[in-house]
Design an enzyme around this catalytic site. Structure first.
Site, short mmCIF file in Angstrom:
data_model
loop_
_atom_site.label_atom_id
_atom_site.label_comp_id
_atom_site.label_asym_id
_atom_site.label_seq_id
_atom_site.Cartn_x
_atom_site.Cartn_y
_atom_site.Cartn_z
CG ASP A 112 -1.78 1.22 1.33
OD1 ASP A 112 -2.45 1.53 0.32
OD2 ASP A 112 -1.79 1.90 2.37
CB SER A 113 0.16 4.77 -0.64
OG SER A 113 -1.06 4.77 0.09
CE1 TYR A 173 2.76 5.53 -3.38
CE2 TYR A 173 1.60 3.59 -4.18
CZ TYR A 173 2.76 4.18 -3.71
OH TYR A 173 3.90 3.44 -3.58
N GLY A 174 -3.00 8.89 -3.69
CA GLY A 174 -4.32 9.32 -4.18
C GLY A 174 -4.34 10.68 -4.83
CB CYS A 198 -2.80 1.10 -2.55
SG CYS A 198 -2.98 2.84 -2.86
CG ASN A 199 -9.34 1.17 -2.89
OD1 ASN A 199 -10.36 0.72 -3.40
ND2 ASN A 199 -8.97 0.84 -1.67
CD GLU A 206 -2.54 8.55 7.09
OE1 GLU A 206 -1.63 9.37 7.26
OE2 GLU A 206 -2.49 7.63 6.25
CB CYS A 217 -10.19 4.99 0.10
SG CYS A 217 -8.71 5.67 0.89
CB THR A 218 -6.49 1.53 2.36
OG1 THR A 218 -5.97 2.85 2.18
CG2 THR A 218 -6.00 0.61 1.27
CG HIS A 219 -6.82 5.79 5.05
ND1 HIS A 219 -6.01 5.18 4.11
CD2 HIS A 219 -5.99 6.48 5.88
CE1 HIS A 219 -4.75 5.50 4.37
NE2 HIS A 219 -4.71 6.28 5.43
#
Ligand code: DGL
Length: 272
Positions: free
Chosen positions: A12-13, A44-45, A75-76, A154, A185-187
């Protein structure tokens, strides 16, 4: 059946892919896992396809050097922009999060009206939209970039008045217009309860992390490449910057303490 004890590589990023690692671990307790978080170059987004593809290719080489049996682009944004390049660059199975998430969304939708939220890179790429309409040509996809969600998560502000205000703003165009919403999205799984509350009980939330874990399990099973129940699984974590920050914040994403984290400052050197 022979056991393949080589690890699965997950990247992932940065931190977010730990939600995917967590889903893989829950589904496949016997597999060894190697995680790479590109913390020096996150996010990365906000970056271009060319840049994200270059980063992802470097990480792929690193993971191949770790003798992985499959690669998961957790990572999406990387899945949306670089998956074809990764598949073309190696002979290993490469799984992203977009295809499994899109499949699950189509399965879950009764009305064919599907919402997708993600980073700007993911939404601009239209990767979810393309995949969903390829599976279900009559589907209508409404997409919304929610770039501030990454910072909120985050910061640990998943249940904060500011998060609620921002989420209201982003989600308003989707409310009452979709019956499924893809957390692209991962988050975003960490904002699940807030997003669910705002979208209402009639909207099913699709977590592409869980869908991805399901897909990698299916793929390994199909290839007879599972680790088998007798192995003691290993987990190794690598990052390109600030391992101590990754270990500290990572716990929130993983739901348990992250093991030792090793710094790989130069991916090129790690290959040699
Ligand atoms: N991992 C990214 C994704 O899923 C979110 C963070 C970033 O922008 O790098 O799109």
């Amino acid at each position: 059946m022979t056991a393949d004890t080589r690890p699965i590589g997950v990247f992932d990023s940065g931190l977010g892919g730990l939600t995917v690692l967590r889903a893989i671990r829950e589904r496949m307790p016997h597999e060894s896992l190697v995680y790479f978080g590109d913390t020096a170059r996150v996010p990365y987004g906000t970056k271009s396809a060319a840049t994200v593809t270059r980063f992802a290719r470097e990480i792929l080489d690193f993971l191949v050097g770790q003798n992985v049996k499959a690669v998961v682009a957790a990572c999406n944004s990387a899945s949306a922009l670089a998956l074809d390049a990764l598949r073309a660059a190696c002979t290993l199975p490469v799984v992203g999060v977009i295809e499994p998430g899109a499949h699950l969304a189509v399965e879950c939708s009764r009305t064919g009206r599907i919402g997708v939220i993600g980073t700007r890179a993911t939404i601009t790429s239209a990767a979810y939209e393309r995949t969903i309409t390829a599976l279900s040509p009559d589907a209508t996809v409404l997409s919304q970039a929610c770039p501030l969600f990454v910072s909120l998560v985050e910061e640990g502000w998943t249940d904060h008045p500011v998060a609620r205000m921002i989420a209201r703003e982003y989600l308003a165009p989707l409310e009452h217009r979709v019956d499924v919403l893809v957390l692209g999205c991962t988050h975003y799984p960490l904002l699940r309860s807030l997003i669910g509350e705002l979208m209402g009980p009639d909207v099913a939330l699709v977590d592409s992390a869980e869908a991805c874990a399901h897909e990698i399990a299916r793929l390994l099973d199909e290839r007879d490449a599972c680790a088998g129940p007798r192995t003691r699984p290993e987990e190794r974590f690598y990052v390109s910057d600030a391992p101590e920050v990754f270990a500290r914040l990572g716990e929130r994403f993983l739901g348990r303490p992250v093991g030792p984290v090793e710094l790989i400052a130069e991916l090129d050197e790690a290959k040699r």
